[in-house]
Design a protein around this motif. Structure first.
Motif, PDB file in Angstrom:
ATOM      1  N   SER A  69       0.833  -1.209   0.000  1.00  0.00           N
ATOM      2  CA  SER A  69       0.000   0.000   0.000  1.00  0.00           C
ATOM      3  C   SER A  69       0.864   1.253   0.000  1.00  0.00           C
ATOM      4  O   SER A  69       1.951   1.287   0.581  1.00  0.00           O
ATOM      5  N   ARG A  70       0.347   2.288  -0.639  1.00  0.00           N
ATOM      6  CA  ARG A  70       1.073   3.558  -0.711  1.00  0.00           C
ATOM      7  C   ARG A  70       1.181   4.197   0.672  1.00  0.00           C
ATOM      8  O   ARG A  70       2.191   4.824   0.999  1.00  0.00           O
ATOM      9  N   ASN A  71       0.138   4.047   1.483  1.00  0.00           N
ATOM     10  CA  ASN A  71       0.151   4.609   2.826  1.00  0.00           C
ATOM     11  C   ASN A  71       1.318   4.070   3.647  1.00  0.00           C
ATOM     12  O   ASN A  71       2.029   4.828   4.317  1.00  0.00           O
ATOM     13  N   TRP A  72       1.519   2.750   3.621  1.00  0.00           N
ATOM     14  CA  TRP A  72       2.602   2.156   4.405  1.00  0.00           C
ATOM     15  C   TRP A  72       3.965   2.560   3.856  1.00  0.00           C
ATOM     16  O   TRP A  72       4.897   2.832   4.635  1.00  0.00           O
ATOM     17  N   GLN A  73       4.119   2.601   2.553  1.00  0.00           N
ATOM     18  CA  GLN A  73       5.404   2.973   1.968  1.00  0.00           C
ATOM     19  C   GLN A  73       5.782   4.407   2.339  1.00  0.00           C
ATOM     20  O   GLN A  73       6.933   4.680   2.707  1.00  0.00           O
ATOM     21  N   ILE A  74       4.806   5.314   2.274  1.00  0.00           N
ATOM     22  CA  ILE A  74       5.072   6.696   2.682  1.00  0.00           C
ATOM     23  C   ILE A  74       5.371   6.759   4.180  1.00  0.00           C
ATOM     24  O   ILE A  74       6.296   7.451   4.617  1.00  0.00           O
ATOM     25  N   ALA A  75       4.597   6.016   4.972  1.00  0.00           N
ATOM     26  CA  ALA A  75       4.801   6.014   6.421  1.00  0.00           C
ATOM     27  C   ALA A  75       6.186   5.478   6.775  1.00  0.00           C
ATOM     28  O   ALA A  75       6.865   6.020   7.667  1.00  0.00           O
ATOM     29  N   PHE A  76       6.618   4.420   6.104  1.00  0.00           N
ATOM     30  CA  PHE A  76       7.926   3.839   6.411  1.00  0.00           C
ATOM     31  C   PHE A  76       9.044   4.797   6.006  1.00  0.00           C
ATOM     32  O   PHE A  76      10.019   4.973   6.759  1.00  0.00           O
ATOM     33  N   ASN A  77       8.927   5.431   4.848  1.00  0.00           N
ATOM     34  CA  ASN A  77       9.941   6.406   4.430  1.00  0.00           C
ATOM     35  C   ASN A  77       9.980   7.589   5.391  1.00  0.00           C
ATOM     36  O   ASN A  77      11.065   8.088   5.730  1.00  0.00           O
ATOM     37  N   ASN A  78       8.799   8.042   5.824  1.00  0.00           N
ATOM     38  CA  ASN A  78       8.758   9.133   6.801  1.00  0.00           C
ATOM     39  C   ASN A  78       9.404   8.717   8.118  1.00  0.00           C
ATOM     40  O   ASN A  78      10.077   9.521   8.771  1.00  0.00           O
ATOM     41  N   LEU A  79       9.185   7.465   8.510  1.00  0.00           N
ATOM     42  CA  LEU A  79       9.787   6.975   9.754  1.00  0.00           C
ATOM     43  C   LEU A  79      11.308   6.990   9.667  1.00  0.00           C
ATOM     44  O   LEU A  79      11.993   7.370  10.622  1.00  0.00           O
ATOM     45  N   LEU A  80      11.847   6.565   8.527  1.00  0.00           N
ATOM     46  CA  LEU A  80      13.304   6.585   8.356  1.00  0.00           C
ATOM     47  C   LEU A  80      13.848   8.006   8.459  1.00  0.00           C
ATOM     48  O   LEU A  80      14.851   8.253   9.145  1.00  0.00           O
ATOM     49  N   LEU A  81      13.175   8.957   7.785  1.00  0.00           N
ATOM     50  CA  LEU A  81      13.626  10.348   7.828  1.00  0.00           C
ATOM     51  C   LEU A  81      13.431  10.949   9.211  1.00  0.00           C
ATOM     52  O   LEU A  81      14.373  11.501   9.800  1.00  0.00           O
ATOM     53  N   PHE A  82      12.225  10.837   9.735  1.00  0.00           N
ATOM     54  CA  PHE A  82      11.904  11.415  11.037  1.00  0.00           C
ATOM     55  C   PHE A  82      12.763  10.796  12.136  1.00  0.00           C
ATOM     56  O   PHE A  82      13.332  11.500  12.968  1.00  0.00           O
ATOM     57  N   GLY A  83      12.875   9.452  12.144  1.00  0.00           N
ATOM     58  CA  GLY A  83      13.626   8.786  13.198  1.00  0.00           C
ATOM     59  C   GLY A  83      15.086   9.175  13.212  1.00  0.00           C
ATOM     60  O   GLY A  83      15.652   9.491  14.264  1.00  0.00           O
ATOM     61  N   SER A  84      15.720   9.172  12.035  1.00  0.00           N
ATOM     62  CA  SER A  84      17.156   9.472  11.980  1.00  0.00           C
ATOM     63  C   SER A  84      17.440  10.925  12.351  1.00  0.00           C
ATOM     64  O   SER A  84      18.320  11.204  13.177  1.00  0.00           O
ATOM     65  N   VAL A  85      16.701  11.871  11.763  1.00  0.00           N
ATOM     66  CA  VAL A  85      16.963  13.295  12.042  1.00  0.00           C
ATOM     67  C   VAL A  85      16.590  13.645  13.476  1.00  0.00           C
ATOM     68  O   VAL A  85      17.327  14.359  14.165  1.00  0.00           O
ATOM     69  N   PHE A  86      15.458  13.144  13.927  1.00  0.00           N
ATOM     70  CA  PHE A  86      15.011  13.430  15.302  1.00  0.00           C
ATOM     71  C   PHE A  86      16.022  12.919  16.328  1.00  0.00           C
ATOM     72  O   PHE A  86      16.382  13.637  17.268  1.00  0.00           O
ATOM     73  N   VAL A  87      16.498  11.698  16.158  1.00  0.00           N
ATOM     74  CA  VAL A  87      17.442  11.136  17.121  1.00  0.00           C
ATOM     75  C   VAL A  87      18.753  11.929  17.106  1.00  0.00           C
ATOM     76  O   VAL A  87      19.292  12.282  18.160  1.00  0.00           O
ATOM     77  N   LEU A  88      19.262  12.222  15.920  1.00  0.00           N
ATOM     78  CA  LEU A  88      20.528  12.952  15.837  1.00  0.00           C
ATOM     79  C   LEU A  88      20.415  14.345  16.456  1.00  0.00           C
ATOM     80  O   LEU A  88      21.290  14.776  17.222  1.00  0.00           O
ATOM     81  N   LEU A  89      19.333  15.065  16.129  1.00  0.00           N
ATOM     82  CA  LEU A  89      19.180  16.422  16.656  1.00  0.00           C
ATOM     83  C   LEU A  89      18.953  16.420  18.161  1.00  0.00           C
ATOM     84  O   LEU A  89      19.510  17.262  18.880  1.00  0.00           O
ATOM     85  N   SER A  90      18.136  15.499  18.654  1.00  0.00           N
ATOM     86  CA  SER A  90      17.888  15.468  20.095  1.00  0.00           C
ATOM     87  C   SER A  90      19.157  15.101  20.861  1.00  0.00           C
ATOM     88  O   SER A  90      19.415  15.641  21.938  1.00  0.00           O
ATOM     89  N   LEU A  91      19.955  14.189  20.305  1.00  0.00           N
ATOM     90  CA  LEU A  91      21.232  13.853  20.942  1.00  0.00           C
ATOM     91  C   LEU A  91      22.173  15.056  20.950  1.00  0.00           C
ATOM     92  O   LEU A  91      22.795  15.368  21.971  1.00  0.00           O
TER      93      LEU A  91
END
Length: 303
Positions: A69-91
């Motif tokens: 599904s397109r919803n899951w693919q977009i959600a997973f890509n957003n998770l990769l972007l959000f997770g990596s940037v959020f963790v790096l910036l918060s650290l």
């Protein structure tokens, strides 16, 4: 007289028993609750359940449908972007704030309270407040326009390409204080003799932190990163309050996909499959961390 020692021993035994019951009964109930619902969700993910749970077996059909599904693919890509940037910036921000407070500056207690305050606010409140601040018709953009800068634009909240960054901003604001608190505790636990020896050798402030102090914080850094990744994977209420997954589905995350499938589309089987996929992503983070922790404890025991 001879019965008093027996009564004392009995009362002590009953007290210890009561303590164990108060500790283990809630833990066992919570563990049973989590395990039973996880197994139930796993079973539902292999059934043709829609509005209500149904018996039957469809194999991996729900999983393939979710992954395609397109919803899951977009959600997973957003998770990769959000997770990596959020963790790096918060650290990074948490570490910088911790180093600032480690200088024993005036007003340290006040500043520490200010930096920790966002952690006490619920994610729903955080998302709502930031949705007001980032709304072009209400927040920062309107304020700057009222000040006379009519060409200024800050409409990330309604921009499909930039909306995901509003979630990063709100999440970093919420969680940097948590990283700061752990890093500050680590900085305050560094051996003073080690610091004094480095200063005697002529190490300046930058070199002292880069070469002596920060390398000792790796265990804390890994712990904070894992906790922040766990938050990123399970993020729901922050996104729900801030963007509701929009514009369109531009800021969808896996938790919103689960909610959408289960409660808005009445596709219980597919929603359960999406939830199991979220669990697998979470385990991919937690299991290596658990193994690393076990290795560290064994090394500490042998040392």
């Amino acid at each position: 007289m001879s019965t008093r020692p027996g009564r004392t021993a009995l009362s002590g035994l009953l007290g210890r028993l009561a303590e164990q019951l108060m500790i283990w009964v809630p833990l066992l109930l919570a563990a049973g609750h989590l395990v039973s619902f996880a197994l139930w969700t796993l079973w539902v993910s292999f059934t043709p359940s829609t509005l209500i749970p149904m018996s039957g077996w469809v194999g991996l059909r729900n999983y393939t449908a979710v992954l395609a599904s397109r919803n899951w693919q977009i959600a997973f890509n957003n998770l990769l972007l959000f997770g990596s940037v959020f963790v790096l910036l918060s650290l990074l921000i948490g570490l910088l704030l911790a180093i600032l407070l480690d200088q024993r500056i005036r007003g340290e207690n006040v500043l520490r309270s200010i930096f920790l305050y966002p952690l006490a606010v619920s994610f729903v409140v955080t998302g709502t407040v930031w949705s007001w601040l980032l709304n072009p018709g209400l927040g920062i953009e309107k304020l700057v326009h009222d000040l006379g800068w009519a060409s200024f634009r800050f409409d990330w909240l309604i921009d499909r390409d930039m909306a995901i960054w509003t979630i990063v901003i709100a999440a970093v604001w919420q969680s940097s204080g948590f990283a700061m608190a752990l890093f500050l505790a680590g900085l305050r636990s560094v051996d003073n003799e080690l610091v004094k020896a480095a200063q005697i050798d002529g190490a300046g402030p930058f070199r002292l932190y880069a070469r002596v102090i920060l390398p000792t914080l790796w265990p804390i850094t890994i712990t904070v990163a894992v906790i922040q990744l766990q938050f990123a994977i399970s993020t729901f209420d922050l996104v729900r309050a801030l963007t509701n997954g929009g514009p369109g589905i531009a800021t969808q995350l896996p938790a919103l996909v689960v909610y959408d499938l289960m409660f808005q589309r009445s596709q219980l089987g597919r929603g359960a499959a999406a939830a199991v996929l979220m669990l697998l992503i979470l385990l991919a983070v937690l299991l290596p961390y658990a193994v690393w922790q076990s290795i560290q404890r064994r090394r500490g025991g042998h040392a």
